[in-house]
Motif scaffolding. Structure first.
Motif, PDB file in Angstrom:
ATOM      1  N   HIS A 263      -9.254  -6.817  -6.026  1.00 42.87           N
ATOM      2  CA  HIS A 263      -7.940  -6.184  -6.172  1.00 42.87           C
ATOM      3  C   HIS A 263      -7.668  -6.091  -7.656  1.00 42.87           C
ATOM      4  O   HIS A 263      -7.504  -7.111  -8.329  1.00 42.87           O
ATOM      5  CB  HIS A 263      -6.848  -7.026  -5.505  1.00 42.87           C
ATOM      6  N   ASP A 264      -7.605  -4.860  -8.156  1.00 40.99           N
ATOM      7  CA  ASP A 264      -7.497  -4.674  -9.598  1.00 40.99           C
ATOM      8  C   ASP A 264      -6.149  -4.084  -9.973  1.00 40.99           C
ATOM      9  O   ASP A 264      -5.659  -3.166  -9.325  1.00 40.99           O
ATOM     10  CB  ASP A 264      -8.626  -3.732 -10.058  1.00 40.99           C
TER      11      ASP A 264
ATOM     12  N   ALA B 140     -10.385  -2.128  -4.812  1.00 41.47           N
ATOM     13  CA  ALA B 140      -9.087  -1.478  -4.655  1.00 41.47           C
ATOM     14  C   ALA B 140      -8.421  -1.569  -6.016  1.00 41.47           C
ATOM     15  O   ALA B 140      -8.112  -2.667  -6.487  1.00 41.47           O
ATOM     16  CB  ALA B 140      -8.244  -2.195  -3.591  1.00 41.47           C
TER      17      ALA B 140
ATOM     18  N   MET C  86      -3.324   4.253  -5.982  1.00 38.72           N
ATOM     19  CA  MET C  86      -4.406   3.293  -5.776  1.00 38.72           C
ATOM     20  C   MET C  86      -5.653   4.038  -5.314  1.00 38.72           C
ATOM     21  O   MET C  86      -5.551   5.070  -4.669  1.00 38.72           O
ATOM     22  CB  MET C  86      -3.995   2.246  -4.738  1.00 38.72           C
TER      23      MET C  86
ATOM     24  N   ASP D 203       1.552   2.257  -3.282  1.00 41.12           N
ATOM     25  CA  ASP D 203       0.357   2.490  -4.082  1.00 41.12           C
ATOM     26  C   ASP D 203       0.048   1.307  -4.999  1.00 41.12           C
ATOM     27  O   ASP D 203      -0.420   1.487  -6.116  1.00 41.12           O
ATOM     28  CB  ASP D 203       0.554   3.773  -4.922  1.00 41.12           C
ATOM     29  N   LEU D 204       0.361   0.112  -4.538  1.00 33.54           N
ATOM     30  CA  LEU D 204       0.131  -1.084  -5.354  1.00 33.54           C
ATOM     31  C   LEU D 204      -0.953  -1.960  -4.734  1.00 33.54           C
ATOM     32  O   LEU D 204      -1.005  -2.100  -3.512  1.00 33.54           O
ATOM     33  CB  LEU D 204       1.427  -1.904  -5.443  1.00 33.54           C
ATOM     34  N   PRO D 205      -1.812  -2.543  -5.546  1.00 31.17           N
ATOM     35  CA  PRO D 205      -2.847  -3.422  -4.987  1.00 31.17           C
ATOM     36  C   PRO D 205      -2.230  -4.721  -4.458  1.00 31.17           C
ATOM     37  O   PRO D 205      -1.344  -5.287  -5.096  1.00 31.17           O
ATOM     38  CB  PRO D 205      -3.758  -3.714  -6.187  1.00 31.17           C
ATOM     39  N   PRO D 206      -2.683  -5.183  -3.277  1.00 31.74           N
ATOM     40  CA  PRO D 206      -2.173  -6.455  -2.738  1.00 31.74           C
ATOM     41  C   PRO D 206      -2.920  -7.632  -3.362  1.00 31.74           C
ATOM     42  O   PRO D 206      -3.810  -7.431  -4.188  1.00 31.74           O
ATOM     43  CB  PRO D 206      -2.515  -6.343  -1.251  1.00 31.74           C
TER      44      PRO D 206
ATOM     45  N   GLU E 299       0.821  -1.207   0.000  1.00 33.29           N
ATOM     46  CA  GLU E 299       0.000   0.000   0.000  1.00 33.29           C
ATOM     47  C   GLU E 299       0.862   1.267   0.000  1.00 33.29           C
ATOM     48  O   GLU E 299       0.510   2.274  -0.612  1.00 33.29           O
ATOM     49  CB  GLU E 299      -0.930  -0.022   1.214  1.00 33.29           C
TER      50      GLU E 299
ATOM     51  N   VAL F  95      -3.955 -10.965  -9.535  1.00 38.47           N
ATOM     52  CA  VAL F  95      -3.597  -9.546  -9.623  1.00 38.47           C
ATOM     53  C   VAL F  95      -2.369  -9.417 -10.544  1.00 38.47           C
ATOM     54  O   VAL F  95      -1.274  -9.079 -10.123  1.00 38.47           O
ATOM     55  CB  VAL F  95      -3.292  -8.939  -8.239  1.00 38.47           C
TER      56      VAL F  95
END
Lengths: 309, 104
Positions: B80-81, B49, B1, A49-52, A46, B26
């Motif tokens: 989660h995208d 997200a 994000m 700024d990255l999706p988990p 996070e 993902v």
């Protein structure tokens, strides 16, 4: 419409980690530990700024292969390059330690199947990732010392690079397909540090000629070569579980001997066809071009075997 | 994000008895969806997200279309995208409910 043949025999390379597990184990036997609904995810992504991912790119659990219990670990190469990180690493290490602790008890397993698909350490959590790799190596050797074979299965998009290459080399048996790649320093990293004259990472033929499944199995970096479908990996996993060498000082000494001989025989070669020529293969340049059946015939004709591990 | 929650009402509860399912990965241009049968009756909750900012209106349109085509009442979708296109999102949503419906 999806062609019938692809539905019947899905490709390992194209499958997700979850689908590989489904195809590898006996139907309905997989029991996941820390599954997606538990939401044990990376606390670091996070910040970048990255999706988990719900499973942090690693799926661990137990199941059965041909009716015998196994532990299974699968890396998802498409999520962040299948990287070793804090949570994903802890899941791998935790399962390996649990396997060692349960050796010889009713919960004991016949083997650990390690489905590698990784570019190595996750750069966003690099310190935790480096620790995860070294803890994985230690835990993996603990499993082998407890008498349980660890079988590596390599044939995913990301290959087995960085720490993944080191972990692979520590396993009891390595199964690979043509698409599989094993190495420590990846092609892009070599090119960045030494220049394209040293290694052109965009030359796919070169990358596979050096790191790919055929070269690895010919040189003994892998033990079993399989066609790229999930069913072939399953058959090889079941077979090699019984063929793994004991984890003894004798095996280690023989392995050291094997590697020293390999280095002194081929250490000055600049490319793999040079190695195959020196090893006496009739048509060294054709190795990457022949089909899987012809390559498997070549392996069995020449009785290419590398015992120590 | 960017993260947000979309709520909707379906025509009917989703058939079947599966409690949870996961689809997708993902990967770049892809997404994962965790489906849990945790909402009451016809309620639908979609937690998103996404790595792509500024597309909330598109997500709302995709979800509205999906809820009309399917009847996913009682399900929470956690997404989660990583930059999936709207058609990929629709495909995964439909795959997900199919999986939840048919699994034991």
């Amino acid at each position: 419409m999806i062609p019938e043949e692809i539905v019947r025999s899905p490709s390992w390379y194209e499958s997700s980690a979850r689908n590989r597990i489904t195809g590898l184990l006996d139907a309905e036997t997989f029991r996941e530990i820390l599954g997606p609904a538990e939401r044990v995810m990376s606390p670091h992504l996070e910040l970048f700024d990255l999706p988990p991912a719900f499973d942090d790119g690693v799926i661990v659990g137990r199941g059965q292969l041909d009716g015998k219990p196994v532990a299974i670990i699968a890396q998802e190469g498409q999520f962040m390059g299948g990287t070793f990180a804090e949570v994903s690493g802890a899941k791998i290490v935790g399962l390996l330690r649990a396997v060692t602790a349960s050796a010889g008890t009713p919960d004991g397993v016949s083997a650990v199947l390690l489905l590698l698909d990784t570019g190595g350490v996750r750069l966003q959590e690099a310190n935790a990732g480096e620790l995860a790799v070294s803890e994985t190596v230690r835990a993996l050797l603990g499993v082998r010392a407890a008498g349980i074979p660890v079988v590596a299965l390599v044939g995913g998009r990301a290959g087995a690079f960085g720490g993944g290459g080191i972990v692979t080399a520590c396993c009891s048996h390595v199964v690979i397909s043509e698409q599989g790649r094993i190495s420590v320093t990846g092609p892009e990293v070599i090119e960045t540090n030494k220049g394209a004259e040293e290694f052109d990472s965009r030359d796919r033929a070169l990358v596979w000629r050096i790191t790919g499944g055929r070269s690895r199995v010919l040189l003994g970096g892998a033990d079993s070569y399989v066609k790229g479908d999930v069913a072939s990996f399953r058959a090889a996993a079941a077979r090699s579980r019984n063929a793994a060498p004991p984890f003894t000082l004798e095996t280690m000494a023989a392995e050291q001997d094997r590697l020293e001989k390999r280095l002194s025989s081929y250490g000055d070669c600049r490319d793999t066809p040079e190695i195959w020529a020196r090893a006496g293969l009739a048509d060294p340049a054709s190795v990457p071009d022949i089909d899987d059946d012809a390559f498997l015939a070549l392996l069995s004709e020449r009785e290419i075997k590398h015992d120590a591990r | 994000m960017e993260t947000f929650t979309i709520r909707a009402r379906a025509r009917a509860p989703l058939p079947g008895t599966g409690r949870q399912a996961i689809v997708g990965v993902v990967a770049s241009g892809n997404l994962e969806i965790l489906l849990e049968r945790s909402e009451t009756d016809n309620d639908v909750v979609v937690d998103v997200a996404t790595s792509a900012r500024g597309f909330r209106a598109v997500w709302e349109a995709v979800v509205a279309d999906f809820v009309t085509r399917s009847s996913p009442g009682g399900v929470r979708f956690s997404i989660h995208d990583n930059g999936a296109r709207p058609d990929t999102v629709t495909l995964r949503l439909l795959q997900g409910v199919k999986l939840l419906e048919t699994q034991p």
